[in-house]
Each structure stands twice: as C-alpha cells, then as structure tokens.
Write a protein that holds these residues in place. Structure first.
Motif, PDB file in Angstrom:
ATOM      1  N   ARG A 127       0.830  -1.214   0.000  1.00 36.40           N
ATOM      2  CA  ARG A 127       0.000   0.000   0.000  1.00 36.40           C
ATOM      3  C   ARG A 127       0.859   1.256   0.000  1.00 36.40           C
ATOM      4  O   ARG A 127       0.545   2.243  -0.678  1.00 36.40           O
ATOM      5  CB  ARG A 127      -0.929   0.004   1.223  1.00 36.40           C
ATOM      6  CG  ARG A 127      -2.107  -0.948   1.107  1.00 36.40           C
ATOM      7  CD  ARG A 127      -3.033  -0.775   2.297  1.00 36.40           C
ATOM      8  NE  ARG A 127      -2.498  -1.396   3.494  1.00 36.40           N
ATOM      9  CZ  ARG A 127      -2.842  -1.060   4.731  1.00 36.40           C
ATOM     10  NH1 ARG A 127      -3.673  -0.058   4.945  1.00 36.40           N
ATOM     11  NH2 ARG A 127      -2.341  -1.695   5.769  1.00 36.40           N
ATOM     12  N   ASP A 128       1.938   1.211   0.768  1.00 30.65           N
ATOM     13  CA  ASP A 128       2.826   2.376   0.826  1.00 30.65           C
ATOM     14  C   ASP A 128       3.479   2.619  -0.534  1.00 30.65           C
ATOM     15  O   ASP A 128       3.703   3.768  -0.936  1.00 30.65           O
ATOM     16  CB  ASP A 128       3.902   2.162   1.891  1.00 30.65           C
ATOM     17  CG  ASP A 128       3.340   2.183   3.308  1.00 30.65           C
ATOM     18  OD1 ASP A 128       2.201   2.691   3.484  1.00 30.65           O
ATOM     19  OD2 ASP A 128       4.014   1.676   4.225  1.00 30.65           O
ATOM     20  N   GLU A 129       3.775   1.534  -1.260  1.00 31.46           N
ATOM     21  CA  GLU A 129       4.358   1.671  -2.599  1.00 31.46           C
ATOM     22  C   GLU A 129       3.327   2.187  -3.605  1.00 31.46           C
ATOM     23  O   GLU A 129       3.680   2.895  -4.554  1.00 31.46           O
ATOM     24  CB  GLU A 129       4.864   0.313  -3.099  1.00 31.46           C
ATOM     25  CG  GLU A 129       6.044  -0.245  -2.330  1.00 31.46           C
ATOM     26  CD  GLU A 129       6.395  -1.650  -2.810  1.00 31.46           C
ATOM     27  OE1 GLU A 129       5.762  -2.110  -3.782  1.00 31.46           O
ATOM     28  OE2 GLU A 129       7.286  -2.270  -2.219  1.00 31.46           O
ATOM     29  N   GLY A 130       2.079   1.785  -3.404  1.00 32.03           N
ATOM     30  CA  GLY A 130       1.010   2.168  -4.320  1.00 32.03           C
ATOM     31  C   GLY A 130       0.549   0.992  -5.163  1.00 32.03           C
ATOM     32  O   GLY A 130       1.247   0.594  -6.106  1.00 32.03           O
ATOM     33  N   LEU A 131      -0.591   0.414  -4.806  1.00 31.06           N
ATOM     34  CA  LEU A 131      -1.152  -0.695  -5.579  1.00 31.06           C
ATOM     35  C   LEU A 131      -1.728  -0.168  -6.887  1.00 31.06           C
ATOM     36  O   LEU A 131      -2.397   0.860  -6.910  1.00 31.06           O
ATOM     37  CB  LEU A 131      -2.245  -1.402  -4.763  1.00 31.06           C
ATOM     38  CG  LEU A 131      -1.752  -2.178  -3.533  1.00 31.06           C
ATOM     39  CD1 LEU A 131      -2.908  -2.545  -2.621  1.00 31.06           C
ATOM     40  CD2 LEU A 131      -0.999  -3.435  -3.979  1.00 31.06           C
ATOM     41  N   VAL A 132      -1.484  -0.885  -7.972  1.00 34.64           N
ATOM     42  CA  VAL A 132      -1.943  -0.418  -9.284  1.00 34.64           C
ATOM     43  C   VAL A 132      -3.285  -1.031  -9.679  1.00 34.64           C
ATOM     44  O   VAL A 132      -3.925  -0.537 -10.607  1.00 34.64           O
ATOM     45  CB  VAL A 132      -0.902  -0.718 -10.386  1.00 34.64           C
ATOM     46  CG1 VAL A 132       0.390   0.015 -10.094  1.00 34.64           C
ATOM     47  CG2 VAL A 132      -0.660  -2.215 -10.535  1.00 34.64           C
ATOM     48  N   THR A 274       4.494  -1.111 -16.537  1.00 32.44           N
ATOM     49  CA  THR A 274       3.038  -1.307 -16.523  1.00 32.44           C
ATOM     50  C   THR A 274       2.567  -2.204 -15.394  1.00 32.44           C
ATOM     51  O   THR A 274       1.374  -2.265 -15.116  1.00 32.44           O
ATOM     52  CB  THR A 274       2.580  -1.933 -17.845  1.00 32.44           C
ATOM     53  OG1 THR A 274       3.154  -3.246 -17.970  1.00 32.44           O
ATOM     54  CG2 THR A 274       3.014  -1.076 -19.024  1.00 32.44           C
ATOM     55  N   ARG A 275       3.492  -2.936 -14.756  1.00 31.44           N
ATOM     56  CA  ARG A 275       3.175  -3.945 -13.728  1.00 31.44           C
ATOM     57  C   ARG A 275       2.336  -5.091 -14.279  1.00 31.44           C
ATOM     58  O   ARG A 275       1.611  -5.745 -13.540  1.00 31.44           O
ATOM     59  CB  ARG A 275       2.460  -3.310 -12.536  1.00 31.44           C
ATOM     60  CG  ARG A 275       3.211  -2.195 -11.848  1.00 31.44           C
ATOM     61  CD  ARG A 275       3.900  -2.639 -10.564  1.00 31.44           C
ATOM     62  NE  ARG A 275       4.291  -1.465  -9.809  1.00 31.44           N
ATOM     63  CZ  ARG A 275       3.723  -1.072  -8.677  1.00 31.44           C
ATOM     64  NH1 ARG A 275       2.749  -1.790  -8.167  1.00 31.44           N
ATOM     65  NH2 ARG A 275       4.135   0.006  -8.069  1.00 31.44           N
ATOM     66  N   ARG A 321       1.352  -7.162  -6.221  1.00 30.64           N
ATOM     67  CA  ARG A 321       1.929  -5.899  -6.712  1.00 30.64           C
ATOM     68  C   ARG A 321       1.572  -5.666  -8.175  1.00 30.64           C
ATOM     69  O   ARG A 321       1.683  -4.556  -8.689  1.00 30.64           O
ATOM     70  CB  ARG A 321       3.454  -5.962  -6.529  1.00 30.64           C
ATOM     71  CG  ARG A 321       4.192  -4.675  -6.836  1.00 30.64           C
ATOM     72  CD  ARG A 321       5.686  -4.826  -6.562  1.00 30.64           C
ATOM     73  NE  ARG A 321       5.994  -4.734  -5.139  1.00 30.64           N
ATOM     74  CZ  ARG A 321       6.445  -5.729  -4.394  1.00 30.64           C
ATOM     75  NH1 ARG A 321       6.657  -6.927  -4.945  1.00 30.64           N
ATOM     76  NH2 ARG A 321       6.687  -5.554  -3.116  1.00 30.64           N
ATOM     77  N   SER A 322       1.108  -6.694  -8.859  1.00 31.49           N
ATOM     78  CA  SER A 322       0.901  -6.627 -10.299  1.00 31.49           C
ATOM     79  C   SER A 322      -0.438  -5.979 -10.661  1.00 31.49           C
ATOM     80  O   SER A 322      -1.250  -5.651  -9.793  1.00 31.49           O
ATOM     81  CB  SER A 322       0.948  -8.041 -10.891  1.00 31.49           C
ATOM     82  OG  SER A 322      -0.260  -8.740 -10.592  1.00 31.49           O
ATOM     83  N   ARG A 323      -0.663  -5.866 -11.959  1.00 36.16           N
ATOM     84  CA  ARG A 323      -1.938  -5.366 -12.485  1.00 36.16           C
ATOM     85  C   ARG A 323      -3.020  -6.435 -12.476  1.00 36.16           C
ATOM     86  O   ARG A 323      -4.200  -6.137 -12.667  1.00 36.16           O
ATOM     87  CB  ARG A 323      -1.755  -4.893 -13.933  1.00 36.16           C
ATOM     88  CG  ARG A 323      -1.619  -3.393 -14.117  1.00 36.16           C
ATOM     89  CD  ARG A 323      -1.866  -3.022 -15.578  1.00 36.16           C
ATOM     90  NE  ARG A 323      -3.247  -3.290 -15.979  1.00 36.16           N
ATOM     91  CZ  ARG A 323      -3.623  -3.692 -17.187  1.00 36.16           C
ATOM     92  NH1 ARG A 323      -2.725  -3.912 -18.129  1.00 36.16           N
ATOM     93  NH2 ARG A 323      -4.888  -3.877 -17.475  1.00 36.16           N
ATOM     94  N   ALA A 324      -2.641  -7.696 -12.299  1.00 35.28           N
ATOM     95  CA  ALA A 324      -3.622  -8.778 -12.300  1.00 35.28           C
ATOM     96  C   ALA A 324      -4.575  -8.619 -11.115  1.00 35.28           C
ATOM     97  O   ALA A 324      -4.195  -8.143 -10.048  1.00 35.28           O
ATOM     98  CB  ALA A 324      -2.910 -10.126 -12.243  1.00 35.28           C
TER      99      ALA A 324
END
Length: 535
Positions: A127-132, A274-275, A321-324
């Motif tokens: 969350r601190d990193e920023g979920l995509v 793009t993650r 952490r991914s876009r999935a």
C-alpha cells in the motif's frame, strides 16, 4: 406461515433419517453411487508421498448415499443471506483502517500471530508503494449448521465465512447430480415420501464460480490474457479444480495455467513500467514463451506451512503488486479471519458496514435484514477481552494473569470451540480439550484466539457413508451432522462503482456426529447434498 403441525412434521424428518434399507438395496445403491462417481469425475487422486506428473489412478470421493434433509425455508434463507454477506465482506476488504486495527501488527492479531503478521506487513508495504490494481475478486463460501436445541425448531447458524481457496464447488455439483441420479433410477425403492425429484434442488456451482472468474478477466480488459490458478504441490483435489478450468474455456473462451508458489518463484515477472504480470512457460506450449495474466485465483496460500521461506511470501507479494486481479487479495484474505467474524458480532459493527450510506453508498440494508444476518451468529468473544467481552484486558495481558475472556472459556468449555486465525480444518480446540489448552496458551497469544458457542445439531439424523481406499468400502450407517455451504462471488474496488455480486451454488458436507472437525480433504467429512423438506 406454516402451521405448527406442518413445521413439526418437517422437523421430525431430521430425527428419522435415513429410511430403512435391506442389505441388497444398500449394496445396489453403493454400486450405482461409486460407478456414477467414477463416470462423472467425483474423484480424488489417491494418497501418495509424491503425485506422479501424469495421474495414473483415482479413487472416488467420500460420499453419502442419501441427501441430507434440510428445511426448505432455511435453505432459501441462506441463499438470500449470501447477497448480504457478499457486500459485507467486500466492504470489510476495502476498509484498510478497520483491518489494520483488527489484524495488524501494532495492536491487532498480527502482533501475536506470525503468519497473519507477515501477510499484513507485506500488504502494508504494498500500500505504501502504491497498488496499481484497485479491483478485488472474492469467491466466497458461508458455512452453516442447523442449531436444534432440545424442544426447539431448527435455526440457521453460521460456522464461518471463507474468503480464500473455497473448495468443493465442482464436486458438490457432481454430488447433487449423483443423488438426483439415484432418485431417478431407483426412486430409492419408495422408502420415503420425501424422496421426490422436486425436493432435490439443482446445483450449478461450477458455472457460478466460473462466472465470477470470467467477470474479473473481462474487467482486466485483455481477452488474450490467461487466468492463473495458484495450486499446492501434489494436489489430490484436482478434480474439484479442473472443471472450473474447463468451464472457463468452454463458456468464456478463457485459458488457464496452473502453477505452484515454488514454480512462480522462477516463472513470474512484472513489467517494470506497466506492472503487467507474466508467467513463463515452454515455447512448445506457447510461441512467446510467456503468458500475460488477468486474474490470479488462489487454491493455495491459506496456511503457514505453504510459506516455508521468505521466497513464498515474496512471490505472494509480487502477484499482488501486479496489475492482475487477485482472488483473493491479501486484504480479502485477512477479512476472512476468525477475529473479524467475532468483531462483527459486536454492537454497531454491522450497521457501520451495511447501513452507513454516507461512507458506502448503495446497496444499503434495512434493520430487518441486519437482524436476520445477526440472528445467524452464535455468541463469541476474544480470549483477550475483559468483562464487557469487547475491550482487551490489557492489565491481565501485561501481568500474565487469567483475564475474564479466558475464565469464561474455562467455565463454559463443554459448550465451546476455540478458533485460531487458520483455514483448512484441524486447527480448532473443542470442549474438554479447552482447559488443558488454556493452561499452556501464553498470555500474549490470547489475542489470536476466539471462543465461540457450539452449535447444537439435531440428535438422531443418520446416513450411509462410503469412503474409498480402505479395507472395507461398504456403506456404513452412522449418526451424522451435516453442514451447508453457500457459495458467492463479488467483484469490487473501483471508487464509486457498484459491487458486482451473485450467489453461486451450494454444498453439503456430512460427518459422523462424534467428529468435531468438518474437512473433506482432511478426512473428517463426506460429500453430500440437500433434500428439501417443508418447514
């Protein structure tokens, strides 16, 4: 409204089941049932230290010969409740402040439970990193028993709510088909007026759960991407998982790849910009040598034993952490913790999640719906609480003395079960095992356990149970307890967007009354289905 005589008549079925059969009838039904199981994929891989790469044999799943009687009104009530539960747990998963307080490592369960603490800490860092990816997918199962104290009509009581790796959706559909087949082929020898086809409800769990996965895949937005099933090594329960894969391909044209955590530790990568999550595979299987993943469906990852080293945790965090779209996200897995189940029984918590229009928008639920949900709860409390059964007793925890929550658990031990924050069966402590367990439980670990009043099942309901792989595979008549599970799915997370959710089928697991645990895969229960009786 049903008359008292009708209600009593329907309830009496619970105490007079199953019908009496001759030895010849039992033998014939056993042959028909096991033959149907082998013909229709109602199977397990046999026990083995290591499963061969290509399956060489199978055994039929443990089965009940008869469906178990269940009041029609309570079955339909459980189906209606599932829509409320879908929304409730979707909102819990989106309330980071609530989950931090209940499950985090500062003052929550994660402070004393290393497994929960590791998951929460990783989630907090993400969350601190920023979920995509804002979307969550939940495939849920709410489990119930009929609470039938002496002299009282049955009521529906929740055992637990499952948010990760909910199993037996496919095999439960096969079992319902088995019982419908036995009725159609034998009428069960006209031994009961209840064994009519209209009392055997249809069960389309495979299509229902696949619809949820397909909805997430579509929301991801790339039709050429694949769905990833994260599975355990040497998985025996593949025949429960594969039908979802087949339905996704046949009905939705979606492909599936299966890999374990250890395999993903080598094959899974993220595009740094793009993650996008990609999983490598043999060029012989796919020309690019990798697959883009739309949805990660966990049929593993719910137990500490699956995270032997930090590598498995890091793989789990990489997937999130991914876009999935993850099913479930770590937030949704934490939401399924037993401590959350206990906190939901506290005053005002349901109202906060289900009647707070300013915070959540629609749908909202009225007082009657909340009361119906609350009536499905048994009484429960945390072992760390004081006399109000709500607030932690910090003095007792700091001094090491026995607080009120522990003392109350000792006093009522014979009517209680103690539950930790674990899934998969075999983790609970029951009745007269509770006092000696409490003698050895360190005070700092009390926060990880809840006490729950035991549900009182009907006394006298029986069935014929068949298990494979032993010296005696004959049907055995025993007094049983049957647990109903209602499946559902929810796709949620876009700010301002509605929660998409559906009820998605059901299962029944039946066990001998002398067994406290209820897992099929762990050997305690058999697969069963519902026989609806009016009442």
């Amino acid at each position: 409204m049903l008359s008292e005589s009708t209600e009593m008549a329907s309830t009496s079925v619970l105490f007079e089941w199953p019908p009496t059969l001759s030895n010849a009838q039992i033998h014939e039904l056993t042959l028909l049932a096991t033959s149907y199981a082998f013909s229709n994929g109602l199977l397990y891989l046999p026990p083995a230290e290591r499963q061969p790469p290509i399956p060489e044999s199978a055994i039929h799943a443990p089965l009940a010969l008869f469906p178990s009687p269940f009041p029609r009104s309570l079955f339909e009530h459980a189906q209606r409740l599932q829509h409320i539960y879908n929304v409730l747990y979707a909102r819990i998963a989106q309330d980071e402040e609530f989950l931090d307080r209940i499950m985090g490592t500062e003052n929550g369960v994660g402070k004393v439970d290393d497994f929960i603490g590791q998951l929460w800490t990783g989630w907090k860092q993400l969350r601190d990193e920023g979920l995509v990816q804002p979307l969550h997918l939940g495939l849920f199962r709410s489990d119930y028993l009929l609470h039938t104290p002496p002299g009282q009509s049955p009521t529906l009581k929740q055992v637990e709510f499952n948010t990760i790796s909910v199993s037996f959706g496919s095999l439960s559909e096969r079992t319902a088909g088995l019982h419908r087949y036995l009725q159609a082929s034998t009428q069960y020898y006209n031994t009961s007026p209840h064994l009519r086809l209209e009392n055997f409800p249809e069960n389309d769990t495979i299509a229902g759960l696949a619809e949820g996965l397909a909805a997430a895949h579509k929301a991801y937005g790339d039709e050429k991407s694949w769905i990833l099933f994260v599975v355990q090594p040497d998985e025996r329960n593949v025949f429960d998982q594969r039908p979802l894969e087949y339905k996704l391909l046949e009905k939705h044209s979606i492909h599936v790849i299966r890999q374990t955590f250890d395999e993903l530790g080598h094959s899974a990568t993220l595009d740094p910009d793009t993650r996008v999550l990609r999983v490598s595979c043999s060029p012989d299987l796919h020309p690019n040598g990798f697959l883009e993943i739309s949805t990660v469906y966990f049929r593993a990852g719910y137990a500490p034993i699956e995270y032997q080293t930090s590598c498995q945790y890091q793989t789990r965090f990489l997937l999130e952490r991914s876009r999935a779209i993850n099913c479930p996200t770590i937030a949704l897995q934490l939401a399924g913790g037993k401590k959350v189940q206990e906190v939901l029984t506290q005053p005002g918590v349901l109202e906060y999640f289900l009647s707070n229009e300013k915070k959540w928008g629609n749908p909202m639920f009225d007082k009657q719906e909340l009361q119906e949900l609350r009536q499905s709860f048994m009484k429960m409390w945390g072992l760390d609480v004081g006399k109000d059964l709500l607030t932690p007793d910090y003095d007792a925890l700091e001094s090491g003395k026995e607080g009120f929550g522990v003392a109350k658990a000792r006093e009522l031990a014979l009517s209680l079960v103690l539950k930790p924050q674990r899934e998969g069966g075999g983790n609970n402590v029951y009745k007269d095992s509770i006092p000696p367990f409490l003698d050895t439980l360190p005070p700092e670990e009390r926060q990880a356990w809840i006490a729950m009043e035991l549900i009182v099942p009907a006394n006298g309901t029986g069935n014929y149970l068949i298990r494979a792989g032993g010296a005696n595979e004959a049907a055995v008549k025993v007094v049983v307890v049957s647990e109903l599970g209602i499946f559902g799915w929810a796709l949620f997370g876009d700010k301002g967007a509605d929660i998409r959710e559906k009820e998605a089928g059901w299962l029944v697991r039946t066990k001998g009354k002398g067994s406290d645990e209820g897992g099929v895969a762990t050997g305690f229960s058999v697969l069963d289905s519902v026989l609806l009786v009016d009442g």
